[in-house]
Enzyme design. Structure first.
Site, short mmCIF file in Angstrom:
data_model
loop_
_atom_site.label_atom_id
_atom_site.label_comp_id
_atom_site.label_asym_id
_atom_site.label_seq_id
_atom_site.Cartn_x
_atom_site.Cartn_y
_atom_site.Cartn_z
N ASN A 243 4.04 -56.41 60.20
CA ASN A 243 2.93 -57.22 59.73
C ASN A 243 2.33 -58.02 60.88
O ASN A 243 2.78 -57.94 62.02
CB ASN A 243 3.42 -58.13 58.59
CG ASN A 243 2.37 -58.35 57.54
OD1 ASN A 243 1.21 -58.53 57.84
ND2 ASN A 243 2.79 -58.35 56.28
N HIS B 32 18.29 -64.43 79.82
CA HIS B 32 18.34 -65.10 81.12
C HIS B 32 19.75 -65.66 81.30
O HIS B 32 20.42 -66.00 80.33
CB HIS B 32 17.32 -66.23 81.20
CG HIS B 32 15.92 -65.76 81.00
ND1 HIS B 32 15.17 -65.21 82.01
CD2 HIS B 32 15.13 -65.73 79.89
CE1 HIS B 32 13.98 -64.89 81.54
NE2 HIS B 32 13.93 -65.19 80.26
N THR C 207 21.52 -64.20 65.12
CA THR C 207 22.20 -64.29 66.41
C THR C 207 23.36 -63.30 66.54
O THR C 207 23.88 -63.12 67.63
CB THR C 207 22.74 -65.71 66.65
OG1 THR C 207 23.65 -66.03 65.59
CG2 THR C 207 21.61 -66.72 66.67
N LYS C 208 23.76 -62.70 65.41
CA LYS C 208 24.84 -61.72 65.44
C LYS C 208 24.50 -60.57 64.50
O LYS C 208 23.65 -60.71 63.61
CB LYS C 208 26.18 -62.36 65.06
CG LYS C 208 26.23 -62.91 63.65
CD LYS C 208 27.57 -63.54 63.36
CE LYS C 208 27.59 -64.01 61.91
NZ LYS C 208 28.84 -64.58 61.52
N GLY D 66 9.13 -62.88 56.99
CA GLY D 66 8.24 -63.51 57.96
C GLY D 66 8.90 -64.60 58.79
O GLY D 66 9.70 -65.38 58.29
#
Length: 191
Positions: free
Chosen positions: A82, A112, A162-163, A139
């Site tokens: 979307n 980083h 995050t996992k 969204g």
């Protein structure tokens, strides 16, 4: 190995390498052309994105759309992204068939170093993202480097993934957590 090969392999690489700069510039120009076309220009829009992304099937990507390189993005058949999606594809991003990705979703493979000295030296690396078949990402969700999302899983809007998430679950939150398994016998409107 050259810097492009190191980047795709998830190794430390220098993003200021001239070849990578040219490849990012190419992707930026194609995204710019794509994003400024009016919505009814479906055929031209598909041709432009087929120069950028890896796909053999039908797909729908609503502008604006942004990516770093494009060649690291593989879309399955009948994938929909979307409005406003950002795919930072320093490593491969693979999206399975029939997957729906909501507006303003970010798929981020770029990393980083936590060591400030390495950051000062322009050292970067990445981790691939794999999204299974028939996934729905709501969204504003952010999918972090190295995450895999299993088939049929739903990621709630605004989640920070995050996992990795297993198949057949509903997960949401910051950080995103599995809330429950999907019951395939349940009526469609019962959540």
């Amino acid at each position: 190995m050259n810097e492009k090969e190191k980047m795709i392999a998830g190794m430390n690489y220098n993003p200021l390498d001239p070849q990578l700069i040219l490849l990012r510039d190419r992707a930026s120009r194609l995204c710019h052309r794509y994003n400024k076309k009016t919505f009814h220009e479906v055929n031209l829009r598909s041709r432009l994105l087929r120069k950028l992304l890896r796909t053999e099937g039908n797909f729908w990507v609503k502008p604006p759309f942004y990516c770093d390189y494009g060649f690291n993005i593989t879309l399955g058949n009948d994938v929909m992204l979307n409005y406003g999606c950002v795919l930072l594809d320093v490593c491969p991003i693979t999206i399975g068939d029939k997957t729906l990705i909501g507006p303003n979703v970010q798929l981020l493979t770029a990393c980083h170093s936590l060591d400030p000295k390495l950051r000062e030296q322009d050292v970067e690396f990445g981790k691939p993202i794999t999204i299974g078949r028939n996934v729905w990402i709501g969204g504003g969700a952010i999918v972090c480097p190295g995450v895999t999302i299993g088939d049929n899983t739903v990621i709630g809007a605004g989640s920070v993934v995050t996992k990795s998430m297993p198949a057949n679950v509903i997960a949401y939150g910051n950080p995103c957590q599995v809330q429950r398994r999907i019951d395939f016998d349940q009526k469609p409107d019962e959540f």
